[in-house]
Design a protein around this motif. Structure first.
Motif, PDB file in Angstrom:
ATOM      1  N   GLY A 110     -21.754  30.068  23.125  1.00 13.96           N
ATOM      2  CA  GLY A 110     -20.374  30.019  23.186  1.00 13.96           C
ATOM      3  C   GLY A 110     -19.722  31.192  22.852  1.00 13.96           C
ATOM      4  N   PHE A 115     -18.842  31.324  29.599  1.00 15.22           N
ATOM      5  CA  PHE A 115     -19.107  30.377  28.868  1.00 15.22           C
ATOM      6  C   PHE A 115     -19.086  29.094  29.884  1.00 15.22           C
ATOM      7  CE2 PHE A 115     -18.116  26.422  26.196  1.00 15.22           C
ATOM      8  CZ  PHE A 115     -19.126  26.082  25.734  1.00 15.22           C
ATOM      9  N   ASP A 116     -20.470  28.363  30.124  1.00 16.06           N
ATOM     10  CA  ASP A 116     -20.484  27.056  31.125  1.00 16.06           C
ATOM     11  C   ASP A 116     -20.973  25.844  30.108  1.00 16.06           C
ATOM     12  OD1 ASP A 116     -21.189  25.041  32.805  1.00 16.06           O
ATOM     13  OD2 ASP A 116     -21.725  26.395  34.339  1.00 16.06           O
ATOM     14  N   PRO A 117     -20.117  24.915  29.842  1.00 14.42           N
ATOM     15  CA  PRO A 117     -20.392  24.065  28.867  1.00 14.42           C
ATOM     16  C   PRO A 117     -21.390  23.266  29.217  1.00 14.42           C
ATOM     17  CG  PRO A 117     -18.220  24.014  28.914  1.00 14.42           C
ATOM     18  CD  PRO A 117     -18.645  25.008  30.016  1.00 14.42           C
ATOM     19  N   VAL A 159     -10.239  31.294  21.030  1.00 12.12           N
ATOM     20  CA  VAL A 159     -11.154  30.997  22.164  1.00 12.12           C
ATOM     21  C   VAL A 159     -12.458  30.619  21.570  1.00 12.12           C
ATOM     22  CG1 VAL A 159     -12.607  31.971  23.936  1.00 12.12           C
ATOM     23  CG2 VAL A 159     -10.223  32.526  23.768  1.00 12.12           C
ATOM     24  N   GLU A 162     -12.229  26.860  20.180  1.00 10.33           N
ATOM     25  CA  GLU A 162     -12.434  25.904  21.220  1.00 10.33           C
ATOM     26  C   GLU A 162     -13.845  25.840  21.732  1.00 10.33           C
ATOM     27  OE1 GLU A 162     -10.606  25.344  25.608  1.00 10.33           O
ATOM     28  OE2 GLU A 162      -9.410  26.752  24.307  1.00 10.33           O
ATOM     29  N   ARG A 163     -14.233  26.866  22.120  1.00  9.10           N
ATOM     30  CA  ARG A 163     -15.614  26.883  22.545  1.00  9.10           C
ATOM     31  C   ARG A 163     -16.678  26.149  21.641  1.00  9.10           C
ATOM     32  NH1 ARG A 163     -17.028  32.554  25.499  1.00  9.10           N
ATOM     33  NH2 ARG A 163     -15.593  32.333  27.391  1.00  9.10           N
ATOM     34  N   VAL A 166     -16.432  22.472  21.614  1.00 10.31           N
ATOM     35  CA  VAL A 166     -16.951  21.875  22.928  1.00 10.31           C
ATOM     36  C   VAL A 166     -18.469  21.916  22.538  1.00 10.31           C
ATOM     37  CG1 VAL A 166     -17.325  22.398  25.461  1.00 10.31           C
ATOM     38  CG2 VAL A 166     -15.005  22.567  24.396  1.00 10.31           C
ATOM     39  N   LEU A 167     -19.179  22.987  22.306  1.00 10.92           N
ATOM     40  CA  LEU A 167     -20.391  22.967  22.086  1.00 10.92           C
ATOM     41  C   LEU A 167     -20.766  21.837  20.995  1.00 10.92           C
ATOM     42  CD1 LEU A 167     -21.464  26.812  22.134  1.00 10.92           C
ATOM     43  CD2 LEU A 167     -22.752  24.912  23.164  1.00 10.92           C
TER      44      LEU A 167
END
Length: 227
Positions: A110, A115-117, A159, A162-163, A166-167
């Motif tokens: 992250g 960053f690609d979820p 940022v 948020e990442r 999501v992770l």
């Protein structure tokens, strides 16, 4: 109580090894392997009133009260993304023949420039699936909310927050598909407190380590039906 007055003995978010052992009564696990990045390794810094030990020491001490025959192996290594954890640690973890795996990683994914979820989730699943199949019990964890971390570079805090959220959700999804034990640290109240963070801006300090160890014990207790 003010966080400045907290010690390991009066912290409401921390259990002692004896309390942890009570929560883990009847635990069947005797072979524990830990894989992951700096969180798994236990990179930390001291905080007055708390043992300068990684989260894993609390978990191991509590388990050993219940299972004196416990053997353990920590393969955690700082600075690794999930793909690197799989490449460098999976074989050794499987060769250990664990019946309990604690896998703590993903944060570095992250914090990369790109960053690609979806890619991160695929990597998590590629690591977790063989561990879960081999061990029977897999523990994973989401990430503390960095909103309370004053040492994190403010230019990137939003940022990163948020990442990591999501992770954490992707981690939960993979864990649930595998019937793993997921530890929800995103909503833990201490994530909003300066008192759990090291001054490097990234890692947990001794209090944060104790909190994480406690939540892993509590999550395992739920799986055991002890709470």
């Amino acid at each position: 109580m003010e966080t400045a007055d907290l010690t390991e003995s009066n912290d409401p978010h921390v259990v002692s090894p004896a309390q942890g052992a009570e929560l883990l009564r009847g635990a069947p696990w005797s072979r524990l392997v830990i894989v992951g990045d700096s969180v798994a390794q236990g990179i930390s810094e001291p905080r007055p009133g708390y043992r300068s030990e990684p989260w894993s020491t609390l978990v191991i001490d509590a388990l050993r009260e219940v299972r004196p025959d416990l053997v353990h192996l920590n393969l955690g290594q700082r600075d690794l993304v999930t793909a690197q954890v799989r490449e460098s640690q999976l074989k050794a973890a499987l060769d250990f023949k664990p019946d309990l795996v604690i896998a703590l990683c993903g944060g570095n994914d992250g914090l990369r420039k790109v960053f690609d979820p979806d890619d991160a989730e695929r990597e998590l699943e590629a690591l977790f699936t063989p561990l879960r199949e081999a061990a029977g019990t897999l523990v994973t964890s989401g990430f503390f909310d960095v909103i309370g971390n004053p040492h994190f570079d403010p230019r990137y805090r939003g940022v990163a927050r948020e990442r990591l959220a999501v992770l954490s959700q992707r981690m939960r999804s993979v864990s649930e598909r595998l019937d793993g034990v997921y530890v929800d640290m995103q909503t833990h109240p201490t994530g909003r407190e300066e008192s759990v963070w090291s001054t490097d801006g990234i890692h947990l300090n001794a209090r944060g380590q104790a909190v994480l160890g406690t939540e892993i014990i509590r999550a395992l207790a739920v799986r055991l039906g002890n709470t």
